[in-house]
Design a protein around this motif. Sequence first.
Motif, mmCIF file in Angstrom:
data_model
loop_
_atom_site.group_PDB
_atom_site.id
_atom_site.type_symbol
_atom_site.label_atom_id
_atom_site.label_comp_id
_atom_site.label_asym_id
_atom_site.label_seq_id
_atom_site.Cartn_x
_atom_site.Cartn_y
_atom_site.Cartn_z
ATOM 1 N N LYS A 36 1.203 2.116 -2.190
ATOM 2 C CA LYS A 36 2.043 0.921 -2.231
ATOM 3 C C LYS A 36 1.514 -0.026 -1.157
ATOM 4 O O LYS A 36 1.403 0.358 0.009
ATOM 5 N N PRO A 38 1.407 -4.357 0.219
ATOM 6 C CA PRO A 38 1.992 -5.689 0.071
ATOM 7 C C PRO A 38 0.941 -6.683 -0.434
ATOM 8 O O PRO A 38 -0.223 -6.624 -0.039
ATOM 9 N N ALA A 47 5.801 -5.801 -2.965
ATOM 10 C CA ALA A 47 5.185 -4.470 -3.019
ATOM 11 C C ALA A 47 4.473 -4.298 -4.351
ATOM 12 O O ALA A 47 5.008 -4.615 -5.406
ATOM 13 N N TYR A 110 4.888 2.940 2.310
ATOM 14 C CA TYR A 110 4.687 2.212 3.562
ATOM 15 C C TYR A 110 4.944 3.110 4.760
ATOM 16 O O TYR A 110 5.778 4.002 4.718
#
Length: 172
Positions: A36, A38, A47, A110
Amino acid sequence: MNWYALFVHTGSEEVIRKYLHMYLGTSIRVLIPKRKVPEKKSGIFEACTKKVFPGYVLIQVNMSAEIYHLICSIPHIIKMLGTNASCTPIPDHEMTTLLNLINPEDIIDYSTVYMENTKVVVLDGPLMGNEGIIKKIDKHTRRAKVWLHLTGYDEPKLVDLGVEILYATQEK
């Protein structure tokens, strides 16, 4: 049971997963690690989930000649990674690092990091306790560059993982 890497046509990883489960049932574990990260779209970070190793499917199986030939006959599989006519298992230490990073959905989520000047401390998430594999933190893209090994390569691969960054109060 050992882990092996399959080199497949990029984009067909999920199809390969279905074929493997159809032919081998529960005697095989199929792993397509995702991360994941950004991504900035219209000025807003969102995301996004991406494959860690596009074009590769990792499998855990008790390899035999019959299973090897069955796997190699599946469409979209280019080859099993290894030397010449044999497939080489992925070393346990490489798989342990990867398996410690992923969650039950095979996604590296994250991590929360605290930054003060050049010091980085991982407070939470999959990178906690794995600070040694972090090469660099990019504050602008909110990503950490980490070293991951995949059998068949002499050099580790640099992979971007998403991070949430907390700063010291005087910095930002």
